[in-house]
Design a protein around this motif. Structure first.
Motif, PDB file in Angstrom:
ATOM      1  N   CYS A 143       0.789  -1.196  -0.177  1.00 34.66           N
ATOM      2  CA  CYS A 143      -0.007   0.010   0.002  1.00 34.66           C
ATOM      3  C   CYS A 143       0.881   1.212  -0.082  1.00 34.66           C
ATOM      4  CB  CYS A 143      -0.901   0.172   1.206  1.00 34.66           C
ATOM      5  SG  CYS A 143      -0.436   0.801   2.679  1.00 34.66           S
ATOM      6  N   CYS A 163       4.738  -3.251   4.594  1.00 37.49           N
ATOM      7  CA  CYS A 163       3.311  -3.268   4.381  1.00 37.49           C
ATOM      8  C   CYS A 163       3.033  -4.686   4.977  1.00 37.49           C
ATOM      9  CB  CYS A 163       2.822  -3.083   3.328  1.00 37.49           C
ATOM     10  SG  CYS A 163       1.113  -3.068   2.999  1.00 37.49           S
ATOM     11  N   THR A 199      -7.758  -4.478   4.110  1.00 36.03           N
ATOM     12  CA  THR A 199      -7.110  -3.304   4.394  1.00 36.03           C
ATOM     13  C   THR A 199      -5.647  -3.702   5.140  1.00 36.03           C
ATOM     14  OG1 THR A 199      -8.396  -2.755   6.279  1.00 36.03           O
ATOM     15  CG2 THR A 199      -9.136  -1.818   4.433  1.00 36.03           C
ATOM     16  N   CYS A 200      -4.791  -2.695   5.007  1.00 37.35           N
ATOM     17  CA  CYS A 200      -3.521  -2.880   5.633  1.00 37.35           C
ATOM     18  C   CYS A 200      -3.759  -2.628   7.163  1.00 37.35           C
ATOM     19  CB  CYS A 200      -2.529  -1.790   5.057  1.00 37.35           C
ATOM     20  SG  CYS A 200      -1.094  -1.850   6.057  1.00 37.35           S
ATOM     21  N   CYS A 220      -1.960   0.382   8.712  1.00 45.61           N
ATOM     22  CA  CYS A 220      -2.543   1.824   8.500  1.00 45.61           C
ATOM     23  C   CYS A 220      -3.760   1.700   9.477  1.00 45.61           C
ATOM     24  CB  CYS A 220      -3.072   1.927   7.026  1.00 45.61           C
ATOM     25  SG  CYS A 220      -1.892   1.943   5.769  1.00 45.61           S
ATOM     26  N   CYS A 267      -5.959   3.635   4.015  1.00 44.74           N
ATOM     27  CA  CYS A 267      -4.996   2.401   3.293  1.00 44.74           C
ATOM     28  C   CYS A 267      -5.472   2.664   1.885  1.00 44.74           C
ATOM     29  CB  CYS A 267      -5.285   1.325   3.872  1.00 44.74           C
ATOM     30  SG  CYS A 267      -4.231   0.074   2.901  1.00 44.74           S
TER      31      CYS A 267
END
Length: 552
Positions: free
Chosen positions: A27, A37, A43-44, A47, A54
Motif C-alpha cells: 500500500c 506493509c 485493508t492494511c 494503516c 489505506c
C-alpha cells in the motif's frame, strides 16, 4: 504501537506477491512511511492501527485534463488509467493473480479523482463471507450449453492478436454467448443486444474482447468455485488488467474527432469496455471497484451526449450503451449517497422510449428530490412538492406501468410463454418503485402512508410468487428484493423472505455484488427505530464511514 508481521494470523488473506514484473504492490501509505506493509485484505492493518487511510495495492485510475489534443474535445478531461507509482528503493513488488479487494475513490482536484484497487478510504474492514453456490463439476463441456438464442460466432473469419488465438478464448466467448449474456438484459431473447451487438464489436476491439473474457472467466469461477479449466493459468485478473491498459490507450487518443465510422466504433468500444468492467466487479462481493467504472461511464456519457456532439458520433450500438449506462446509474444512485452527479434522463430521446423507460426516469426524479430535500430540508423545491404526495406518486407510477405494458407487446421473447412472466415483472417494479418513493419523499409516520407502503411491499412479494420461469428473471429481482428488505425491520417473516431470495438470486446468476447489500440490511434490521429513522438515514451514516454497496 508496532504491529509485527509475526503477530498476524497466518490464515488471514493477503495480497499475493508478484511475478514477471507484475505487481499489486504494497500500500502506498506504508510505502510513503518507509515501513514494510503487512498486505492484509481488505485493508492494511498497519494503516488501521495508525488510523490512516489505506489506499491499497493495485492499479490506479485518474481523471485528468487534456486527453484530446485535437477535435471537438480539445483540452477536455476523460478517464486515464495509470499504473500505481513506483515504490521507493528497496520495496518489494507483489502481485495478486486474482485481485478481489475493494476500490478506493478520493478527490484529486477540481476535475477528477483517483482510484486504486484496494479498500475504501477510511473504511473499516467489513466481514463478507462469500455465498455458497451450488456444486457444479469443474471442467468445461461446450455441449452442455444449449441456449437457443446464442450466436455461436465463427472466430476463424476474424483476425485476433496471437495471444488471443486458441481454444481458451473461443470457449470463454462461447460461455459468454450461452451463459453470461443471458443475465445482462431484462430478459434473454433473440434480440439480446449484450450478445448481438457486443460480441461482434468485441471481435473488432482488443480491449472489449479482453473485458468480456475477464467477465466470463470470473463468472465461471463464481458459479463453479474453481478457475476456468482451459485458460492455461491465465486468470480473469490478467485479462482485466490488460483490458485496462488498452482502455487507457484508447482514452488518451483523440476518440471523438469527426463522424467517420472508425471514430463511431471507437466511442462504442470504449463505453462498452467500461460497462463490461463494471459488471465484472459486480460478480465479486468483496470489491467496490465498480464505483470507479461507474464514474467513468457517467463522464463519458455526458461528453458524448453534449448538444454539439450527439448528432455526429452516436451510432445504434453507442445509443444502446448510453441507455445501459443510464439504467445502471438510476439503480446505483438509489442506494449510494454523497454523489448527485447523475446521468440526465435527456440521454434517452422520445424515439428511444421502451419498457421501463418512464419508470426509470420517475425513480431518478424521486432520488434527486430526496437528495435535494436532505441537503436543504428548508427548501421548497418545486420538483419535491410535485412528487411528494401519495395520490400524485401513484398516478405517475400507474402511467409508467401502462406504458411498460404497451411496449412489452413489441418484445420478441423467442417463445410465447415468457410474456406473462414479464407482465408480472412490470408489476413487481411498479410496487417496488412506489415503496421506494413513499419512503424517500413522504412522511412515513403518517398511518395512511405507512399502511400504503406495506401494501406495496406485499404487492412485490405476491407478484414474485406468480413468476413461472424464475430462472429467466432472477437477475431482475435484486432491487425489488432490496426494497422489501428496507421495509422489514419489524417483520421477521419478510426479513427471511428478502434474505432467502437474495441468496437464491446470487446462486442463480453468479453475481454476488448484492451480498454487501444483504449485510447492510442485516445491520439495519438490528438498529433501534428511535435512533435510526429509516434505511436511508442508516445508509448515509454508513456511507460517511466508507461503507458502500451497489444494488442492480
Amino acid at each position: 504501537m508496532s504491529l509485527r508481521m509475526s503477530s498476524l494470523d497466518p490464515n488471514e488473506p493477503r495480497a499475493a506477491k508478484g511475478y514477471a514484473g507484475k505487481s499489486s504492490r504494497d500500500c502506498r501509505t506504508c510505502n510513503r512511511r518507509r515501513i514494510r506493509c503487512d498486505r492484509s485484505l481488505p485493508t492494511c492493518k498497519k494503516c488501521a492501527l495508525k488510523e490512516l487511510t489505506c489506499p491499497g495495492y493495485g492499479l490506479r485510475i485518474q481523471f485528468g485534463q487534456g486527453v484530446a489534443s485535437r477535435g471537438k474535445l480539445t483540452g477536455k478531461a476523460l478517464p486515464i488509467i495509470e499504473p500505481a507509482p513506483r515504490e521507493s528503493a528497496g520495496s518489494q513488488e507483489n502481485f495478486s493473480p486474482k485481485s478481489t479487494t475493494p476500490g478506493e475513490i478520493s478527490d484529486a482536484g477540481e476535475d477528477g479523482f483517483e482510484f486504486s484497487t484496494t479498500t475504501l478510504s477510511g473504511a473499516k474492514p467489513v466481514a463478507t463471507s462469500r455465498p455458497s453456490y451450488r456444486s457444479v463439476p469443474s471442467g468445461y463441456d461446450g455441449g452442455t450449453f444449449h441456449n437457443q438464442f446464442a450466436l455461436d460466432l465463427e472466430l476463424s473469419s476474424h483476425v485476433l492478436p496471437d495471444y488471443l488465438q486458441g481454444r481458451p478464448v473461443r470457449e470463454l466467448l462461447h460461455y459468454f454467448d450461452h451463459h453470461v449474456a443471458t443475465v445482462m438484459p431484462w430478459v434473454d431473447g433473440p434480440e439480446n443486444p449484450w450478445r448481438k451487438l457486443l460480441l461482434p464489436l468485441a471481435l473488432e476491439s482488443e480491449s472489449l474482447l479482453l473485458a468480456l473474457l475477464a467477465l466470463s472467466a470470473e463468472h465461471y469461477t463464481s458459479r463453479r468455485d474453481s478457475s476456468w479449466p482451459l485458460n492455461g493459468g491465465f486468470l480473469s485478473s490478467n485479462y482485466r488488467d490488460r483490458s485496462l491498459q488498452l482502455l487507457a490507450r484508447d482514452l488518451r487518443a483523440e476518440v471523438i474527432e469527426d463522424a467517420n465510422s472508425p471514430r463511431k466504433t471507437q466511442a462504442s468500444t470504449i463505453l462498452a469496455t467500461i460497462l463490461v468492467l463494471c459488471n465484472l466487479e459486480m460478480i465479486r462481493c468483496d470489491t467496490t471497484t465498480w464505483h470507479v467504472h461507474w464514474k467513468a461511464a457517467r463522464t463519458i456519457t455526458k461528453r458524448w451526449t453534449a448538444t454539439d456532439l450527439a448528432s455526429t458520433i452516436l451510432d445504434d450500438t453507442c445509443r444502446f450503451l448510453l441507455k445501459e449506462a443510464f439504467v445502471y446509474d438510476v439503480f446505483g444512485s438509489s442506494t449510494t449517497f454523497g454523489d448527485n452527479d447523475q446521468i440526465p434522463s435527456s440521454v434517452l430521446t422520445k424515439q428511444e422510449a421502451n419498457v421501463f423507460t418512464d419508470w426509470l426516469q420517475l425513480i431518478q426524479d424521486v432520488t434527486r428530490a430526496e437528495r435535494r430535500r436532505n441537503d436543504n430540508p428548508f427548501s421548497a423545491e418545486e420538483a419535491s412538492v410535485a412528487l411528494a404526495n401519495m395520490q400524485g406518486l401513484q398516478e405517475k407510477f400507474e402511467y409508467a406501468r401502462d406504458r411498460s405494458r404497451t411496449f412489452s407487446r413489441r418484445f420478441d421473447f423467442g417463445t410465447p410463454g415468457p410474456h406473462n412472466d414479464f407482465t408480472v415483472l412490470i408489476d413487481i417494479f411498479h410496487y417496488a418503485g412506489l415503496a421506494y418513493s413513499f419512503q424517500a419523499l413522504l412522511n412515513t409516520l403518517d398511518h395512511a402512508v405507512q399502511a400504503s407502503l406495506q401494501d406495496h411491499v406485499t404487492g412485490v412479494i405476491t407478484a414474485m410468487g406468480q413468476i413461472r420461469n424464475k430462472d429467466a428473471y432472477q437477475h431482475d429481482l435484486v432491487w425489488p428484493l432490496f426494497v422489501v428488505g428496507t421495509q422489514s425491520r419489524h417483520n421477521k417473516d419478510t426479513q427471511d423472505f428478502a434474505e432467502t431470495k437474495l441468496l437464491e438470486v446470487m446462486n442463480s446468476t453468479g453475481f454476488s455484488n448484492c451480498y454487501p447489500a444483504l449485510e447492510f440490511l442485516r445491520r439495519f434490521w438490528a438498529t433501534d427505530p428511535l435512533v435510526v429513522a429509516d434505511w436511508m438515514q442508516f445508509a448515509r451514516q454508513e456511507s460517511r464511514q466508507g461503507k458502500h454497496f451497489l444494488v442492480i
